[in-house]
Scaffold this motif. Structure first.
Motif, PDB file in Angstrom:
ATOM      1  N   ALA A 181     -13.347  35.194 -58.161  1.00 27.75           N
ATOM      2  CA  ALA A 181     -12.974  36.488 -58.716  1.00 27.75           C
ATOM      3  C   ALA A 181     -12.873  37.519 -57.599  1.00 27.75           C
ATOM      4  O   ALA A 181     -11.930  38.310 -57.540  1.00 27.75           O
ATOM      5  N   ALA A 182     -13.860  37.476 -56.703  1.00 20.44           N
ATOM      6  CA  ALA A 182     -13.857  38.436 -55.603  1.00 20.44           C
ATOM      7  C   ALA A 182     -12.641  38.210 -54.702  1.00 20.44           C
ATOM      8  O   ALA A 182     -11.974  39.157 -54.285  1.00 20.44           O
ATOM      9  N   HIS A 183     -12.335  36.933 -54.442  1.00 22.17           N
ATOM     10  CA  HIS A 183     -11.158  36.624 -53.619  1.00 22.17           C
ATOM     11  C   HIS A 183      -9.880  37.129 -54.278  1.00 22.17           C
ATOM     12  O   HIS A 183      -9.033  37.746 -53.636  1.00 22.17           O
ATOM     13  N   GLU A 184      -9.785  36.843 -55.576  1.00 24.65           N
ATOM     14  CA  GLU A 184      -8.559  37.207 -56.292  1.00 24.65           C
ATOM     15  C   GLU A 184      -8.328  38.710 -56.273  1.00 24.65           C
ATOM     16  O   GLU A 184      -7.204  39.173 -56.394  1.00 24.65           O
ATOM     17  N   MET A 185      -9.421  39.468 -56.176  1.00 24.72           N
ATOM     18  CA  MET A 185      -9.275  40.915 -56.203  1.00 24.72           C
ATOM     19  C   MET A 185      -8.794  41.489 -54.876  1.00 24.72           C
ATOM     20  O   MET A 185      -8.346  42.618 -54.824  1.00 24.72           O
ATOM     21  N   GLN A 186      -8.915  40.703 -53.815  1.00 26.45           N
ATOM     22  CA  GLN A 186      -8.529  41.231 -52.509  1.00 26.45           C
ATOM     23  C   GLN A 186      -7.029  41.518 -52.416  1.00 26.45           C
ATOM     24  O   GLN A 186      -6.633  42.503 -51.809  1.00 26.45           O
ATOM     25  N   THR A 187      -6.204  40.670 -53.035  1.00 26.63           N
ATOM     26  CA  THR A 187      -4.753  40.897 -52.937  1.00 26.63           C
ATOM     27  C   THR A 187      -4.319  42.158 -53.694  1.00 26.63           C
ATOM     28  O   THR A 187      -3.618  42.991 -53.112  1.00 26.63           O
ATOM     29  N   PRO A 188      -4.746  42.331 -54.962  1.00 26.47           N
ATOM     30  CA  PRO A 188      -4.400  43.607 -55.607  1.00 26.47           C
ATOM     31  C   PRO A 188      -4.917  44.813 -54.831  1.00 26.47           C
ATOM     32  O   PRO A 188      -4.217  45.829 -54.740  1.00 26.47           O
ATOM     33  N   LEU A 189      -6.090  44.685 -54.235  1.00 23.82           N
ATOM     34  CA  LEU A 189      -6.611  45.789 -53.427  1.00 23.82           C
ATOM     35  C   LEU A 189      -5.721  46.039 -52.211  1.00 23.82           C
ATOM     36  O   LEU A 189      -5.489  47.183 -51.822  1.00 23.82           O
ATOM     37  N   ALA A 190      -5.205  44.939 -51.648  1.00 26.20           N
ATOM     38  CA  ALA A 190      -4.301  45.080 -50.508  1.00 26.20           C
ATOM     39  C   ALA A 190      -3.051  45.837 -50.932  1.00 26.20           C
ATOM     40  O   ALA A 190      -2.521  46.666 -50.188  1.00 26.20           O
ATOM     41  N   VAL A 191      -2.585  45.563 -52.164  1.00 30.50           N
ATOM     42  CA  VAL A 191      -1.396  46.268 -52.679  1.00 30.50           C
ATOM     43  C   VAL A 191      -1.691  47.763 -52.806  1.00 30.50           C
ATOM     44  O   VAL A 191      -0.909  48.607 -52.372  1.00 30.50           O
ATOM     45  N   ILE A 192      -2.861  48.071 -53.375  1.00 31.20           N
ATOM     46  CA  ILE A 192      -3.242  49.482 -53.531  1.00 31.20           C
ATOM     47  C   ILE A 192      -3.296  50.170 -52.174  1.00 31.20           C
ATOM     48  O   ILE A 192      -2.711  51.234 -51.961  1.00 31.20           O
ATOM     49  N   LYS A 193      -3.985  49.530 -51.234  1.00 37.58           N
ATOM     50  CA  LYS A 193      -4.139  50.146 -49.923  1.00 37.58           C
ATOM     51  C   LYS A 193      -2.803  50.314 -49.210  1.00 37.58           C
ATOM     52  O   LYS A 193      -2.555  51.339 -48.561  1.00 37.58           O
ATOM     53  N   ALA A 194      -1.940  49.306 -49.335  1.00 37.10           N
ATOM     54  CA  ALA A 194      -0.641  49.390 -48.673  1.00 37.10           C
ATOM     55  C   ALA A 194       0.168  50.546 -49.251  1.00 37.10           C
ATOM     56  O   ALA A 194       0.831  51.296 -48.525  1.00 37.10           O
ATOM     57  N   ASN A 195       0.081  50.693 -50.564  1.00 32.91           N
ATOM     58  CA  ASN A 195       0.843  51.777 -51.181  1.00 32.91           C
ATOM     59  C   ASN A 195       0.278  53.151 -50.822  1.00 32.91           C
ATOM     60  O   ASN A 195       1.033  54.107 -50.662  1.00 32.91           O
ATOM     61  N   ILE A 196      -1.040  53.218 -50.684  1.00 29.74           N
ATOM     62  CA  ILE A 196      -1.625  54.480 -50.218  1.00 29.74           C
ATOM     63  C   ILE A 196      -1.105  54.789 -48.821  1.00 29.74           C
ATOM     64  O   ILE A 196      -0.685  55.912 -48.523  1.00 29.74           O
ATOM     65  N   GLY A 197      -1.086  53.738 -47.976  1.00 30.49           N
ATOM     66  CA  GLY A 197      -0.599  53.903 -46.612  1.00 30.49           C
ATOM     67  C   GLY A 197       0.817  54.420 -46.575  1.00 30.49           C
ATOM     68  O   GLY A 197       1.173  55.240 -45.717  1.00 30.49           O
ATOM     69  N   LEU A 198       1.633  53.921 -47.511  1.00 28.80           N
ATOM     70  CA  LEU A 198       3.031  54.360 -47.568  1.00 28.80           C
ATOM     71  C   LEU A 198       3.152  55.779 -48.097  1.00 28.80           C
ATOM     72  O   LEU A 198       3.854  56.619 -47.540  1.00 28.80           O
ATOM     73  N   LEU A 199       2.431  56.024 -49.173  1.00 28.68           N
ATOM     74  CA  LEU A 199       2.518  57.324 -49.828  1.00 28.68           C
ATOM     75  C   LEU A 199       2.053  58.442 -48.898  1.00 28.68           C
ATOM     76  O   LEU A 199       2.584  59.553 -48.922  1.00 28.68           O
ATOM     77  N   MET A 200       1.070  58.085 -48.073  1.00 30.35           N
ATOM     78  CA  MET A 200       0.529  59.054 -47.128  1.00 30.35           C
ATOM     79  C   MET A 200       1.588  59.597 -46.183  1.00 30.35           C
ATOM     80  O   MET A 200       1.479  60.710 -45.682  1.00 30.35           O
ATOM     81  N   GLN A 201       2.608  58.771 -45.945  1.00 31.41           N
ATOM     82  CA  GLN A 201       3.650  59.175 -44.996  1.00 31.41           C
ATOM     83  C   GLN A 201       4.609  60.185 -45.598  1.00 31.41           C
ATOM     84  O   GLN A 201       5.414  60.778 -44.886  1.00 31.41           O
ATOM     85  N   SER A 202       4.542  60.361 -46.907  1.00 34.88           N
ATOM     86  CA  SER A 202       5.468  61.267 -47.562  1.00 34.88           C
ATOM     87  C   SER A 202       5.281  62.689 -47.026  1.00 34.88           C
ATOM     88  O   SER A 202       4.166  63.197 -46.967  1.00 34.88           O
ATOM     89  N   PRO A 203       6.394  63.335 -46.614  1.00 32.65           N
ATOM     90  CA  PRO A 203       6.267  64.622 -45.928  1.00 32.65           C
ATOM     91  C   PRO A 203       5.933  65.797 -46.853  1.00 32.65           C
ATOM     92  O   PRO A 203       5.497  66.840 -46.388  1.00 32.65           O
ATOM     93  N   ASN A 204       6.132  65.613 -48.150  1.00 35.81           N
ATOM     94  CA  ASN A 204       5.982  66.775 -49.024  1.00 35.81           C
ATOM     95  C   ASN A 204       4.680  66.833 -49.812  1.00 35.81           C
ATOM     96  O   ASN A 204       4.597  67.483 -50.840  1.00 35.81           O
ATOM     97  N   LEU A 205       3.668  66.109 -49.327  1.00 35.89           N
ATOM     98  CA  LEU A 205       2.424  66.086 -50.090  1.00 35.89           C
ATOM     99  C   LEU A 205       1.639  67.378 -49.927  1.00 35.89           C
ATOM    100  O   LEU A 205       1.516  67.914 -48.829  1.00 35.89           O
ATOM    101  N   LYS A 206       1.136  67.872 -51.072  1.00 34.40           N
ATOM    102  CA  LYS A 206       0.282  69.052 -51.007  1.00 34.40           C
ATOM    103  C   LYS A 206      -1.115  68.600 -50.618  1.00 34.40           C
ATOM    104  O   LYS A 206      -1.469  67.424 -50.761  1.00 34.40           O
ATOM    105  N   GLN A 207      -1.923  69.545 -50.189  1.00 33.65           N
ATOM    106  CA  GLN A 207      -3.270  69.208 -49.752  1.00 33.65           C
ATOM    107  C   GLN A 207      -4.061  68.526 -50.871  1.00 33.65           C
ATOM    108  O   GLN A 207      -4.777  67.555 -50.654  1.00 33.65           O
TER     109      GLN A 207
END
Lengths: 419, 225
Positions: free
Chosen positions: A218-244
């Motif tokens: 179960a713990a292993h299986e959760m690592q991939t969805p977590l990787a998806v979340i983290k990757a998307n955060i990483g991408l979203l962070m690059q967005s230039p128009n984010l408010k504080q």
């Protein structure tokens, strides 16, 4: 209480009153028989004496026996009837008092009254009685001895498979992942016992295995969805128009994902330790690992202004998996930092076979015995996953070392004994 | 620079692809063992990212396959199984790096760049960003041709920033980069600020422009025009 002791006690509880009763009854029966026999003999002698009296053979006094105890005497008392009584008479030959049974009988014949006095020693009765009791006691003693011996032999032979099973079960360790082989026996009950136990252990083992695998998977299986979340955060962070505010929300998601991932890692590690997946056992130096870990925590230590007293003067060596040794000492040091005051103190020392890590900090607000229980943690510590010390305990346990906790002089003291 | 991403989770594939694309990489992907195997046979890549658990096979077999054909591609294993055994097997088989899931994209990016630098033995291993020159072989930094004495963590921090230049990098990813596996054991990331302050000071002393922008709440951006 041992089975054999219990059996014997039960036997004694039943046999002692029974033996007492038998002795009592036996004594009385035999006694009665003997008394009857004596009285019959006395009575026969009396008849004899009566014949002598009627035949006119008695003139004032007649001794019936050589010891002059049995006699016929003329008397003035005119009564008839027999009286039996016990008495003690001094024997001149034996020079001691001897027990006697006496028959006193009055009769009238030829116009005169006579008292017939017949005495018979019951000394033989007492001797007989004594011999009888002795024989009886011997028999009982022999019976008891036989019973004890038999019981002992039975418990050694008949119960042998049972004790064997018991010994095997004592050795049984769920975590060791080995099934105890219970030998088959010719006794039906023990055969069934072993069979049931074998089935039970197999079931427990497989359930336990499944549960452990479930945690890990179960713990292993959760690592991939977590990787998806983290990757998307990483991408979203690059967005230039984010408010504080949005940035802060992202940060919060990121922190949570990170925490969950740590939780997963800790659970996987625990499952692996308990699955004995860390087999390699190497001789390690406490001093080396401690200084490596302290270096690693340099930033955290200086950030919290914690002073470290590294008092390891004599190094200790212990056997452990190297990766787990790192985790063990890292977790203890981390614990000492996390639950410390700002500007607090950590002391690390060695004693014989123990590594002792103490730190200043608030007294525990959970029970000391709960310290090593999973997910039990100090309420104040929001960063803690509540697994660090459980992992420490798991490591220590699986390599047959021990860990203890005490609170002394306002310091929390963890000592790992590698003895 | 051509990268092959072998990963069966479509969402992860998508975001990794997008991030690396923005870094100027050409990214192709494969979603199962078979298509991955075909791709590594037919084409040459600079770097291959391999997930170990794949439908219809193991990523470790792809690593073996690459080794057999003497591929020049750098190989990074991305695995949900953060187990030492997998790591050792992967590296023994010829993988260059091992990154457990979940990972930071910034970290993946930095690892790919480092790997590509290492692979280009013949080429220049210096990274030049305006007045800053980093020699990754010697682990030295020069600003305006003057050597800057940096601590290990300051050097790692600068290289990480430059690998992810013009990108927002979160404090979490910096912490993970600087501390490795144990980053989650640190309660707060104040220490990053301490190292960053020292780095900035040392760079400024040699006349370096301050490229590091603080993105409040989340991290930093090393902005180079």
């Amino acid at each position: 209480m041992k089975l054999i002791t219990k059996t014997i006690l039960y036997f004694l509880a039943v046999s002692i009153p029974l033996v007492a009763l038998c002795l009592f009854l036996g004594f009385h029966l035999v006694n009665k028989e003997l008394e009857d026999a004596t009285e019959e003999a006395l009575w026969k002698e009396k008849l004899n004496a009566e014949k002598l009296i009627e035949g006119g053979a008695v003139d004032f006094i007649l001794y019936l026996s050589t010891d002059s105890l049995s006699k016929v005497v003329e008397t003035t008392t005119v009564t008839t009837g027999d009286v039996y009584k016990d008495s003690v008479i001094y024997d001149r030959f034996e020079e001691e008092d001897l027990p006697y049974r006496i028959l006193e009988s009055n009769m009238s014949a030829n116009g005169k009254s006579y008292l017939i006095f017949i005495a018979r020693t019951t000394l033989e009765h007492d001797d007989l009685m004594e011999s009888l009791l002795k024989a009886f006691g011997l028999l009982l003693g022999f019976l008891l001895l036989t019973f004890f011996a038999l019981n002992w032999i039975l418990s050694k032979t008949l119960w042998k498979p049972f004790y064997k099973t018991l010994n095997e079960l004592k050795k049984y360790d769920l975590h060791a992942n080995t099934v105890v082989a219970l030998e088959s026996t010719s006794t039906k009950e023990f055969k069934q016992l072993n069979q049931s136990l074998n089935e039970m252990m197999e079931k427990i083992q497989s359930d336990f295995q499944q549960q452990k695998e479930f945690t890990e998977n179960a713990a292993h299986e959760m690592q991939t969805p977590l990787a998806v979340i983290k990757a998307n955060i990483g991408l979203l962070m690059q967005s230039p128009n984010l408010k504080q505010e949005e940035m802060e929300q992202l940060q919060s998601i990121d922190n949570t994902a990170r925490k969950m991932s740590s939780l997963n890692k800790a659970l996987i590690l625990l499952a692996k330790i308990e699955n004995n997946q860390f087999k390699e056992n190497v001789k390690l130096s406490a001093k080396e690992i401690v200084s490596k870990v302290l270096q690693h925590y340099e930033d955290a230590l200086s950030g919290k202004e914690i002073s470290v007293e590294n008092n390891i003067t004599t190094d200790i060596n212990f056997k452990l998996n190297p990766a787990l040794a790192d985790v063990l000492i890292t977790n203890l040091v981390q614990n000492a930092i996390r639950h410390n005051f700002k500007g607090g103190k950590i002391r690390i020392e060695t004693k014989v076979n123990s590594l002792i890590i103490s730190n200043t900090g608030e007294p525990l607000n959970i029970k000391a015995e709960d310290l090593f229980v999973r997910f039990k943690k100090n309420y104040a510590s929001k960063e803690s996953l509540g697994l660090g010390l459980s992992i420490v305990k798991s490591i220590v346990d699986s390599f047959d070392h021990t860990i203890g906790y005490t609170y002394e002089n306002n310091m929390h003291k963890f000592s790992v004994n590698f003895g | 620079m051509k990268i092959l991403l072998i990963e069966d989770e479509p969402e992860l594939r998508k975001s990794v692809k997008q991030y690396l694309y923005q870094e100027g990489f050409l990214v192709e992907s494969a979603n199962d063992y078979q298509s991955a195997s075909e791709k590594v046979n037919e084409y040459e890549y600079d770097c291959i990212l391999i997930d170990i658990t794949l439908p219809k096979g193991s990523g470790l077999d792809i690593v073996k396959q690459l080794k057999q054909k003497n591929s020049k591609a750098g190989v990074i294993i991305i695995s949900a199984k953060n187990s030492i055994d997998d790591k050792i097997t992967g590296l023994d088989l010829g993988a260059d790096d091992y990154l457990p899931k979940p990972f930071e994209l910034a970290e993946l990016n930095a690892r790919i760049k480092a790997l590509i630098r290492r692979r280009n033995f013949g080429g220049n291993t210096s990274i030049v960003v305006n007045e800053i020159i980093i020699s990754t072989d010697e682990r030295t930094v020069k600003v305006n041709n003057e050597l800057v004495q940096l601590t290990t963590k300051e050097y790692d921090l600068l290289l990480f920033f430059i690998s992810n230049k013009n990108r927002v990098v979160s404090k979490n990813s910096i912490a993970e980069h600087l501390l490795g596996d144990n980053s989650d054991q640190m309660d707060n990331h104040d220490f990053i600020y301490v190292h960053l302050r020292n780095l900035r000071k040392k760079l400024a002393e040699k006349g370096c422009e301050d490229y590091v922008q603080t993105i409040y709440g989340i991290g930093y951006n090393f902005k180079v025009s």
